[in-house]
Design an enzyme around this catalytic site. Structure first.
Site, PDB file in Angstrom:
ATOM      1  N   ASP A   1       0.837  -1.208   0.000  1.00  0.00           N
ATOM      2  CA  ASP A   1       0.000   0.000   0.000  1.00  0.00           C
ATOM      3  C   ASP A   1       0.870   1.256   0.000  1.00  0.00           C
ATOM      4  OD1 ASP A   1      -2.349   1.441  -0.096  1.00  0.00           O
ATOM      5  OD2 ASP A   1      -2.677   1.406   2.074  1.00  0.00           O
TER       6      ASP A   1
ATOM      7  N   ASP B   1      21.071  -0.011   0.074  1.00  0.00           N
ATOM      8  CA  ASP B   1      20.129  -1.078   0.431  1.00  0.00           C
ATOM      9  C   ASP B   1      19.689  -1.039   1.889  1.00  0.00           C
ATOM     10  OD1 ASP B   1      22.407  -1.945   1.711  1.00  0.00           O
ATOM     11  OD2 ASP B   1      22.414  -3.955   0.839  1.00  0.00           O
TER      12      ASP B   1
END
Length: 493
Positions: free
Chosen positions: A172, A368
């Site tokens: 979402d 990352d």
């Protein structure tokens, strides 16, 4: 919302260095929570002053709140149980978001402090982000420059890459769920709301339509998909930040989803006249069918970031201080390291760690969200001989990567980078003791320490904690008072 559960993998703090004189050998390794999210014994209203409402959703509302002990302003997300099916509540569904946050440790994730539960509600307390939602930056009169959008997307891809490496899909991602830490020109993102997030199972596709239609990937609408739905959502966000408009439109949700399924959008027109070809190329690698879509980690190496990204450099004295602290860090006795982690997690403010966080981003060369030995080597070799840089990188990893995961998580980095004298100040130690002694008994037991600091809460582990307290404080009862607590932690090496 997913209802699956997983075991949280936290680092085992191992004492690899020589003990200080007269310090007894500790009897066993204990599993210390690296990402401390507390469940206090007292109800929410006894720990916090509730404030005004700042947001609402289908199942919850968000309010400002003030932590009574520390005086820190925070936000609380309140889920109302009567809005959920009983089966979902019985399965522990509301715990899912907490279990996910316990797994995650990244500087661009909203910091979660505690969770509470009563008969009517489930509460999650987190940092309060003064800058509001990224959504309000879209279509604003003072349109974001491409350089600013580039920095925003670097942060977003870093989070997406990281959560996917932890076998989690957000499902979402949208500007309303992306918060800005502070007001001002610098936009440091904090991804929030993992209510729709799920743990991934290798080789098993996700099912069920979820998310918000503007940002929903076409395969999600078809109800069978992978974590790459997050990369699609990121591409939509990038498109909207650059143009102020969504790539797929319609008068109703159904029309918008039909538009999404066509996967047809335009990179022409007035709004794209000043957008670089590199930015357009990245969008085209994200808003494509799932099997052709690049990953977030691949996106971070895209040429757009090398051409357009302009990042603020940390102060030289901060870089020097952090580098020296990383070099000189050594694990001390376990109780001290556990309390140090507790104070950084619960008491040290996010604002206080900001300069150190900027150095983390500098060292994390591939973006990352974790520091590897290669990241350290590339960072250190700028001012060292290649051989010396490699040896020093190995030594730092040996000390900080106590769980032998092959990388240093953000909280581990903070524990090593923040000056111990600041973390273990008398004021911070006093506040930590009071948080560990909510009943104001005047002492903290081994059981209370274990409950607050350890992942392994078995009967045998209680005896280990009692032994640790006896060895560290000379307390035969396995309990410790405030003066002993401060003396033990402020002075022991």
């Amino acid at each position: 919302m997913g209802c699956g559960k997983t075991k949280v993998n936290d680092a085992v703090l191992k004492n690899q260095h020589s003990k200080a004189p007269n310090q007894k050998e500790e009897v066993s390794d204990i599993v210390i929570r690296s990402n401390l999210i507390r469940k206090p014994t007292k109800p929410f209203n006894e720990e916090y002053h509730n404030g005004n409402k700042i947001g609402t959703g289908g199942f919850a509302e968000v309010r400002r709140c003030t932590h009574k002990l520390t005086g820190m302003m925070r936000a609380v997300k309140i889920y109302y149980k009567n809005l959920f099916p009983q089966e979902y509540l019985n399965s522990g569904g509301l715990q899912q978001e907490i279990e996910i946050f316990k797994r995650l440790d990244h500087p661009n994730l909203v910091k979660v402090y505690e969770y509470f539960e009563d008969d009517k509600c489930f509460y999650i307390t987190m940092e309060f982000c003064l800058g509001g939602e990224l959504f309000h930056k879209i279509g604003a009169i003072d349109r974001l420059t491409e350089q600013v959008v580039c920095d925003i997307m670097r942060q977003l891809f870093s989070v997406v890459s990281y959560i996917h490496s932890q076998n989690i899909a957000h499902r979402d991602l949208k500007p309303e769920n992306i918060l800005i830490e502070e007001r001002g020109e610098e936009l440091h993102l904090k991804i929030a709301d993992f209510g729709n997030a799920v743990f991934l199972t290798n080789g098993v596709k996700l099912k069920g339509e979820t998310g918000t239609c503007y940002y929903m990937a076409p395969e999600v609408i078809e109800s069978e998909y992978t974590e790459k739905c997050d990369e699609w959502s990121s591409g939509v966000i990038m498109y909207m930040l650059l143009t102020g408009n969504p790539p797929f439109t319609g008068e109703t949700d159904e029309q918008i989803m039909e538009s999404v399924k066509t996967q047809k959008y335009s990179l022409d027109g007035k709004e794209f006249s000043k957008v670089s070809d590199e930015a357009k190329d990245l969008i085209q690698k994200l808003l494509v069918p799932e099997d052709q879509r690049i990953t977030a980690l691949e996106a971070l190496s895209h040429k757009w970031f090398h051409i357009s990204l302009v990042r603020k450099s940390p102060r030289k004295d901060t870089i020097s201080s952090v580098t020296n602290n990383l070099r000189n860090f050594r694990n001390t006795f376990k109780l001290k390291e556990a309390i140090r982690t507790f104070i950084i997690s619960q008491i040290i403010s996010v604002k206080d760690t900001k300069p150190i966080r900027e150095v983390f981003a500098l060292v994390d060369s591939d973006g990352d969200g974790r520091i590897s030995e290669d990241d350290l080597f590339e960072y250190l070799k700028q001012n060292k001989d290649v051989g010396d840089a490699r040896n020093e990188a190995m030594q730092i990893m040996e000390k900080l990567d106590s769980g032998r995961a092959g990388y240093i998580e953000y909280s581990q980095y903070l524990r090593a980078s923040i000056d111990a004298g600041i973390v273990l100040s008398k004021n911070n130690l006093t506040m930590a003791f009071k948080m560990l002694d909510p009943e104001k008994k005047g002492y903290v037991s081994a059981e209370e320490l274990m409950r607050a600091l350890s992942e392994d809460q078995t009967e045998s582990n209680i005896e280990i904690w009692k032994t640790i307290i006896r060895n560290a404080s000379k307390s035969k009862e396995g309990m410790i008072n405030l003066d002993q607590f401060i003396d033990m932690l402020a002075h022991k090496i």
